[in-house]
Design a protein around this motif. Sequence first.
Motif, PDB file in Angstrom:
ATOM      1  N   ILE A  44       0.723  -1.131  -0.019  1.00 53.59           N
ATOM      2  CA  ILE A  44       0.107  -0.034   0.082  1.00 53.59           C
ATOM      3  C   ILE A  44       1.019   1.206   0.134  1.00 53.59           C
ATOM      4  N   LEU A  45       0.235   2.197  -0.798  1.00 52.66           N
ATOM      5  CA  LEU A  45       1.019   3.518  -0.750  1.00 52.66           C
ATOM      6  C   LEU A  45       0.237   4.477  -0.227  1.00 52.66           C
ATOM      7  N   SER A  46       0.543   4.965   0.938  1.00 50.43           N
ATOM      8  CA  SER A  46      -0.331   6.143   1.506  1.00 50.43           C
ATOM      9  C   SER A  46       0.517   6.667   2.698  1.00 50.43           C
ATOM     10  N   PRO A  47      -0.043   7.900   3.149  1.00 54.50           N
ATOM     11  CA  PRO A  47       0.646   8.218   4.667  1.00 54.50           C
ATOM     12  C   PRO A  47      -0.241   7.512   5.413  1.00 54.50           C
ATOM     13  N   ARG A  48       0.236   7.919   6.800  1.00 50.74           N
ATOM     14  CA  ARG A  48      -0.533   6.988   7.755  1.00 50.74           C
ATOM     15  C   ARG A  48      -0.688   7.784   9.107  1.00 50.74           C
ATOM     16  N   ASP A  49      -2.076   7.792   9.763  1.00 49.82           N
ATOM     17  CA  ASP A  49      -2.210   8.748  10.855  1.00 49.82           C
ATOM     18  C   ASP A  49      -1.516   7.949  11.906  1.00 49.82           C
ATOM     19  N   LEU A  50      -0.452   8.742  12.759  1.00 50.23           N
ATOM     20  CA  LEU A  50       0.293   8.271  13.850  1.00 50.23           C
ATOM     21  C   LEU A  50      -0.547   8.521  15.195  1.00 50.23           C
ATOM     22  N   HIS A  51      -1.690   9.048  15.281  1.00 54.21           N
ATOM     23  CA  HIS A  51      -2.425   9.348  16.502  1.00 54.21           C
ATOM     24  C   HIS A  51      -3.213   8.109  16.906  1.00 54.21           C
ATOM     25  N   ARG A  52      -3.796   7.241  15.934  1.00 48.63           N
ATOM     26  CA  ARG A  52      -4.659   6.085  16.331  1.00 48.63           C
ATOM     27  C   ARG A  52      -3.683   4.797  16.060  1.00 48.63           C
ATOM     28  N   ARG A  53      -4.340   3.995  16.867  1.00 53.28           N
ATOM     29  CA  ARG A  53      -3.410   2.708  17.004  1.00 53.28           C
ATOM     30  C   ARG A  53      -3.561   1.920  15.730  1.00 53.28           C
ATOM     31  N   GLU A  54      -4.825   2.135  15.047  1.00 49.64           N
ATOM     32  CA  GLU A  54      -4.849   1.558  13.700  1.00 49.64           C
ATOM     33  C   GLU A  54      -3.959   1.792  12.742  1.00 49.64           C
TER      34      GLU A  54
END
Length: 342
Positions: A44-54
């Motif tokens: 997968i190519l994406s940014p990721r939200d580092l605030h939530r566990r998921e």
Amino acid sequence: MCIALLSTAHPRYALIALDNRDEYILRPTSRPHWWTHKPSGARILSPRDLHRRERGTWMGITSTGRLAILTNYRESSQDDPDHAICGVRSRGALPTAWLTAPAEEKLDHFVGRMVDDPATKAAGGFSLICGDLNDKPENAIEPLAIITNRCDELAGVPRIAGDRGTTYGLSNTIYIEPPAWPKIKKGKQLLEVAIQDAIEKDLNEGELIDQLFTVLNDDTMPLRPDMSMQDHMDVLRYSIFVPAFSDAEGWKDMADAVEKGRGKTAFDAIEDESDSGTQLPADPRVNFMKGAYGTQRQTIILIDWEGNVTYKERALWDAHGNRLDKDQGDMVIKYKIGESSQ
């Protein structure tokens, strides 16, 4: 108040997708990168939200051509228990659910599964645009679906982008055509004009992308010095681009973050599934409302008829609340659908 704009109007591209992510500037977020979902093996190519566990995302595409774009739903009341602003299930996990679905699962089956899943309602309000771009009939792509958990009849899932020469817009409300929100109406109009101009001038890809950023940068935010934070939030539906705004406490948070970030890298390094050192919230339902709010990231994805993907993200702020110019904040990743990714 994010906005997603999609178009099939350019003859060289099966799909053009634009996105402004409007968020609290200091919310920890990775830059786009390739990562592997271990259970499925999906790349997968994406940014990721580092605030939530998921470690979810709002916009991603796989090496095999699956696309997902998320917008949150603007709730009318923070006190409505049936329409939580921030649910137990992270909305960022919803795009990942499609991007990591079994390779043999077709979109129709996934849509039905999501509509019937009680966990869908456990997330805050959302709309999810999803579909496969590796199956392109002559002069068209298979229609994309828009799934939402804020619709009275979830079975009536809209399908978009299956016809050539069409442009679509979605923000933090239910998808309707014609759109009601001013920012969606204007976004569609500006995108149609930008693409037509690019066709007439035979602009190359880089020049086209520059044109598309002018759409994402359109700022008609009605601001007054006497406006409260809530007043600002109430007018977000009017402007495609959202200039950073806050109250005194939020600007102090921004200044503190800048001071603490002196001498540090602009962004945390994320390698594949790395969780980095970002502290996770004690309560998974904790929302992030700290610092200024505004357009944090801008993304443009181009997919041509041979399956060549250009993914460009522009970060307008670094992880410490410093403004970035486009040379500092731009990332471009290119690949071909079906070929191995780095």
